[in-house]
Enzyme design. Structure first.
Site, PDB file in Angstrom:
ATOM      1  N   LYS A 140       0.827  -1.137   0.045  1.00  0.00           N
ATOM      2  CA  LYS A 140      -0.058  -0.017   0.049  1.00  0.00           C
ATOM      3  C   LYS A 140       0.697   1.399  -0.019  1.00  0.00           C
ATOM      4  O   LYS A 140       1.748   1.523   0.923  1.00  0.00           O
ATOM      5  CB  LYS A 140      -0.829  -0.134   1.207  1.00  0.00           C
ATOM      6  CG  LYS A 140      -2.114  -0.984   1.226  1.00  0.00           C
ATOM      7  CD  LYS A 140      -2.942  -0.947   2.303  1.00  0.00           C
ATOM      8  CE  LYS A 140      -3.876   0.159   2.311  1.00  0.00           C
ATOM      9  NZ  LYS A 140      -5.054   0.282   3.493  1.00  0.00           N
ATOM     10  N   ILE A 141       0.531   2.167  -0.838  1.00  0.00           N
ATOM     11  CA  ILE A 141       1.318   3.367  -0.976  1.00  0.00           C
ATOM     12  C   ILE A 141       0.343   4.666  -1.359  1.00  0.00           C
ATOM     13  O   ILE A 141      -0.598   4.424  -1.838  1.00  0.00           O
ATOM     14  CB  ILE A 141       2.176   3.403  -2.309  1.00  0.00           C
ATOM     15  CG1 ILE A 141       3.221   2.379  -2.437  1.00  0.00           C
ATOM     16  CG2 ILE A 141       2.959   4.805  -2.509  1.00  0.00           C
ATOM     17  CD1 ILE A 141       4.067   2.162  -3.604  1.00  0.00           C
TER      18      ILE A 141
END
Length: 365
Positions: A140-141
């Site tokens: 997750k970014i």
């Protein structure tokens, strides 16, 4: 298995659980949800891990081992979530295999303190990918301005990405462009782009919370609780437009898969609203809905799934935002505030996690 959950899945919505914990894993609860509640994926965030670590004794054995080894708090903050995520990936692996890698995915977020720093985010994402070492992992970014080039660079390494904290339509368009660029670079780097999966997490309930607060001050309560759904519906309109472009077709011809819209923050914040609002109003082919367990249970028990509720809604959704603009709601300011708050909240949770770990490691040393 609930007919409502089966009907939701049949309508093209992948049901993911927005939670993971050591206790959920060791008790078999996650496996049970996969078997009996149509759950085909898992998402996590710093708040989830801080909450999990603060309850019960599920982490005691690992904490003792880390304390004996004398590891730092920073190292422990990666080792403990990685353990849970690796385990969850193994629980979801049959789904991953059955769906040819589309579902069966588990997400772990990069250190949120890096959300405004591109190169450290890239390095952290690569380190997490190596540490968990599971093909059904997603990194997750956050979709910050600095996160966009990181998204492209991580995808270019052949790493699957869950883009999080998306609030605005403009930023969502940039996220899709970053996905296209990442796949193009991955292909140039010799990766099989058919194996790269991505979702774009579009937050829903937080939009209503912020806009409804402003509508109360403006004396326009009749417009409350409409923006979150309308914003997501317009995101799907943009998704359809972007993924019918010539640029996308060239990637699809090379084996690429679409970056699916993921509805996040789907637990209602206003108790006056139906608990399944952000489920039943956002049914569309090829999307993901990641739900807290309370929303999952409410959907199983009371949701009325009537098929696609998105693709015929665009004109009405545009009308909602025209009304909000006329009422004095500044959309650009709303989404800016939400992005800043989202990053700040996850950073606060991360610092809470570090504080808990420091206390536990010192107690077990």
């Amino acid at each position: 298995m609930s007919d409502n959950l089966k009907n939701l899945s049949a309508a093209g919505v992948s049901i993911w659980l927005d939670d993971v914990s050591r206790e959920r894993l060791r008790s078999g609860n996650l496996a049970d949800l996969v078997k009996n509640s149509s759950v085909v994926g898992v998402t996590s965030n710093p708040t989830i891990f801080a909450n999990a670590l603060s309850k019960g004794d599920a982490y005691d054995a690992q904490l003792r081992e880390l304390a004996v080894r004398g590891v730092s708090v920073e190292e422990a903050s990666r080792a403990i979530p990685a353990y849970d995520i690796r385990w969850a990936c193994d629980v979801l692996r049959p789904v991953f295999d059955r769906t040819d890698g589309v579902d069966g995915r588990v997400s772990i977020e990069v250190d949120p303190r890096l959300a405004r720093a591109t190169e450290p985010t890239i390095a952290e994402a690569k380190a997490l990918w190596w540490q968990v070492d599971r093909p059904n992992l997603m990194i997750k970014i956050p979709a910050t301005r600095e996160g966009l080039p990181a998204i492209t660079a991580v995808l270019a390494e052949g790493i699957s990405v869950n883009v999080t904290l998306i609030f605005s339509l403009e930023r969502y368009g940039e996220v899709i462009d970053a996905y296209f660029a990442g796949l193009e670079q991955a292909r140039a780097n010799g990766h099989d782009i058919n194996g790269i999966e991505s979702v774009a997490s579009f937050f829903v309930s937080r939009v209503d919370t912020e806009i409804d607060k402003r509508l109360e001050k403006l004396g326009k309560p009749e417009l409350k609780s409409k923006a979150g759904v309308a914003n997501a519906q317009l995101a799907y309109e943009l998704y359809e437009q972007k993924f019918s472009s010539d640029r996308w077709q060239a990637l699809a011809d090379a084996g690429a898969r679409p970056q699916r819209p993921l509805w996040a923050s789907t637990g209602v914040k206003d108790p006056a609203l139906p608990p399944t609002l952000y489920v039943t109003e956002l049914v569309a082919p090829g999307v993901v809905n990641t739900m807290p367990e309370a929303t999952l249970k409410a959907t199983a028990e009371q949701a009325q799934i009537t098929g696609d509720t998105v693709t015929g809604s665009y004109a009405a959704a545009h009308a909602v935002f025209a009304e909000l603009k006329d009422a004095g709601v500044d959309y650009d300011d709303v989404v800016r505030v939400l992005e800043d708050e989202g990053v700040d909240k996850f950073e606060v949770s991360w610092n809470q996690l570090l504080d808990i770990l420091k206390t536990e490691l010192e107690a077990k040393a």
